[in-house]
Every structure is written in structure tokens, then in C-alpha cells.
Design an enzyme around this catalytic site. Structure first.
Site, PDB file in Angstrom:
ATOM      1  N   ASP A   1     -10.866   2.890   4.096  1.00 40.61           N
ATOM      2  CA  ASP A   1     -11.136   1.452   3.984  1.00 40.61           C
ATOM      3  C   ASP A   1     -12.634   1.191   3.804  1.00 40.61           C
ATOM      4  O   ASP A   1     -13.031   0.099   3.409  1.00 40.61           O
ATOM      5  CB  ASP A   1     -10.674   0.731   5.271  1.00 40.61           C
TER       6      ASP A   1
ATOM      7  N   GLN B   1      -4.394  -1.479   9.857  1.00 36.78           N
ATOM      8  CA  GLN B   1      -4.242  -2.790   9.226  1.00 36.78           C
ATOM      9  C   GLN B   1      -4.780  -3.877  10.160  1.00 36.78           C
ATOM     10  O   GLN B   1      -4.374  -3.974  11.312  1.00 36.78           O
ATOM     11  CB  GLN B   1      -2.760  -3.038   8.889  1.00 36.78           C
TER      12      GLN B   1
ATOM     13  N   LYS C   1       0.845  -1.203   0.000  1.00 38.88           N
ATOM     14  CA  LYS C   1       0.000   0.000   0.000  1.00 38.88           C
ATOM     15  C   LYS C   1       0.879   1.253   0.000  1.00 38.88           C
ATOM     16  O   LYS C   1       0.625   2.216  -0.731  1.00 38.88           O
ATOM     17  CB  LYS C   1      -0.914  -0.003   1.239  1.00 38.88           C
TER      18      LYS C   1
END
Ligand code: NDP
Length: 290
Positions: A120, A97, A53
Site C-alpha cells: 500500500d 483494509q 482487489k
């Protein structure tokens, strides 16, 4: 006849090339989209995803920050960091994460992220907006699947979509996004009796389970679209999906490979969401100067 391969790498490349142009454009207006990633502990898979990412954010010219903590970090400390990032003008996207160590409540952290920076798309506000068809940050993996459908010009209205898996981050939102496109959606999960009976009726099968080889040619109607979200390791340790690719590709109409299918799209859509958040921020600033 063998299926048409949906090349996630190529579609992600196209998406990223559109994003990079817009990042440059934003920079001329004095704003650089910024992404902050929080990584807790030393999970190797998580570290690999985070690196990927970060690398993509760098390639696209975005500002990106990695905040790492040892496994012993407390929930309070993480919440304080999220609060700080929520108020940081240079950060437009915040991502924690997953998975997190057992003593930290994922829901508390997700809900602490400002819905305006929830790139997200996991915050209940964004999920609610998605469900009611409002503008929202869409969860990156299902969003990537929908972009693939659009790129391949697969018409979804009236189609029967069977989603195998009902997690909050993949299965459930995937079904909702197909429903938003006027498909008829069936969800299957671990308690479903006779999975095949459902998947065989599907025009589109989305496999989001995490079990290598679960979906075989026997599960698929000839010509169906097969989207493989799964990321597993086979007996040789190679990355593979939930679909028995070699046999299913001989029967399906379209299929996504693993690797090179849904995975690259997930990261591309994270970048898309970060850019979108920065654009929202810029237009708020511009409106407040009017
Ligand atoms: P979860 O473990 O949260 O969910 C798995 C789902 O599969 C559950 O709903 C479970 O049912 C269902 N399930 C389990 N066994 C069966 C079975 N035998 N038949 C039917 N359904 C079953 O996983 P995620 O949704 O987070 O991830 C799914 C897969 O996608 C994983 O391989 C993950 O690595 C991958 N992934 C890939 C991404 C990408 O970018 N390509 C991004 C995110 C995930 P129940 O609810 O009843 O337990």
C-alpha cells in the site's frame, strides 16, 4: 472545446496486461506473487474494495489470501497475524483494509508491516524513501495518477499543480510525486481561504477531498488537467467524484471520470506493487544462492 477524457479503465487494463505476463514469467521460476488482505469488521464499502482487489489478483494469476476478523478483534491479535505474514515466504504483499474500528490504532498496524511487503506504500519507511527520491513502494492511488499522466504524455516540469486534500494516503503523497516530476506544487485543505483563487491558477488540479461537486467550472483555468480522486455518492446513490464533471469537462483540457478514472488505477498499482515485491524477493533468493 470538451476535454480529453483520461480513461482510467483502459490504462489500468494495459498496466494489468503487462503485470499478467510478468506473473507468468515468475511462475516459470517457481514463484507466485502473493497478496494477503486483512479485513476487520463489516464495513460494506471496505468489503467491496477488498472483493475487487481479490478478484483482480486472481485474474492476474496471483496467490491471494483474505483474512477476516470480527470487529471485536484486539490490536495484539492483529499484530500477531501481521508478524506471521511478514515471515510467510508465500506472501509478498500485506494490506490492512482501512478504516479500522476505533479501538485499533492504524499507525501501529501500518508500522508493523514489513516495509518490504508494504504494497500500500503507507509505511513511514516507504514514505521517507518516496520523499527522498529513492526506490519505494508508492501509495497506490497517487501512483496510479502519475501513471495516467505518463500515459497521456502530460509534461509536468515547471507546471503548477494544485492538490486539494492533504491526507497521508492520497493528497500529501500525490503532491510529493508531482514535485518529484519537477512540478510546482500547492496544497489546499479545509482551512484554505478562497480555494478558487488557488485552483484557478493551476495547470493541473488534483481533487482528493470526498465532497461531491466541490470543484466547479469556476475553479478551473481553461485547458487545465483535472484529476478527480474523490469517491462519493450523489443524491441518487450513484458513484461520483469531487468534480462537477458535466460542466468542468467543457472547460478543462483533460479530465478523469468517476467511475472509470482513478479508481481502477489504484487496484492496478496495488498489483504492480505486489509483483514488484515478489520480484525483489526472488532476486534476493537468487543472490543468496550465488
Ligand atoms: P480524507 O478525509 O482523509 O482527506 C480529505 C482532505 O480534504 C483533507 O485534507 C481535508 O482537509 C480536505 N478537505 C475537506 N474539505 C475541504 C474543502 N471544503 N476544501 C478543501 N479541502 C477540503 O480523505 P482521503 O484523502 O482518504 O480521500 C479523499 C477522497 O478520495 C475520498 O472521496 C475517498 O473516498 C477518495 N479515495 C479514492 C480512491 C480511489 O481509488 N479513487 C482511493 C482513496 C481515496 P483537512 O486536512 O484540513 O481536514
Amino acid at each position: 472545446m470538451a476535454a480529453i477524457i483520461i480513461d482510467g479503465k483502459e490504462i489500468a487494463k494495459k498496466t494489468k496486461s503487462e503485470i499478467v505476463g510478468q506473473v507468468q514469467e515468475m511462475k516459470t521460476q517457481g514463484m507466485t506473487p502473493g497478496l494477503a488482505v486483512i479485513l476487520v469488521g463489516d464495513n460494506q464499502a471496505s468489503r467491496t474494495y477488498v472483493n475487487s482487489k481479490q478478484k483482480t489478483a486472481r485474474e492476474l494469476g496471483m496467490h491471494n489470501v483474505l483474512i477476516e476478523y470480527p470487529e471485536s478483534i484486539t490490536e495484539q491479535e492483529l499484530l500477531a497475524k501481521i508478524d506471521e505474514l511478514n515471515n510467510d515466504e508465500n506472501i509478498h504483499g500485506i494490506l490492512v483494509q482501512l478504516p479500522l474500528p476505533g479501538h485499533i490504532n492504524e499507525t501501529h498496524l501500518i508500522e508493523a508491516i514489513s516495509p518490504d511487503k508494504d504494497v500500500d506504500g503507507f509505511h513511514p519507511i516507504n514514505i521517507g524513501r518516496m520523499m527522498t527520491g529513492q526506490d519505494a513502494f508508492l501509495p497506490c492511488t497517487p501512483f496510479g495518477v502519475m501513471v495516467m499522466m505518463k500515459e497521456m504524455e502530460i509534461d509536468l516540469a515547471g507546471k503548477h499543480v494544485v492538490v486539494v486534500g492533504r491526507s497521508n494516503i492520497v493528497g500529501k503523497p500525490a503532491g510529493q510525486l508531482f514535485l518529484n516530476k519537477n512540478a510546482t506544487v500547492t496544497y489546499c485543505h479545509s482551512k484554505t481561504k478562497d480555494l478558487k483563487e488557488h485552483t484557478r491558477q493551476a495547470d493541473v488540479v488534483v481533487a482528493a477531498v470526498g465532497k461531491a461537486g466541490l470543484i466547479t467550472a469556476d475553479h478551473i483555468k481553461p485547458g487545465a488537467v483535472v484529476i478527480d480522486v474523490g469517491m462519493n455518492r450523489d443524491v441518487e446513490g450513484k458513484l461520483c467524484g469531487d468534480v462537477a464533471y458535466a460542466e468542468v469537462k467543457e472547460k478543462a483540457g483533460y479530465i478523469t471520470p468517476v467511475p472509470g478514472g482513478v479508481g481502477p488505477m489504484t487496484i492496478a498499482m496495488l498489483m504492480y506493487n505486489t509483483l514488484k515485491s515478489a520480484k525483489n524477493h526472488l532476486s534476493k533468493l537468487q543472490n543468496s544462492n550465488l
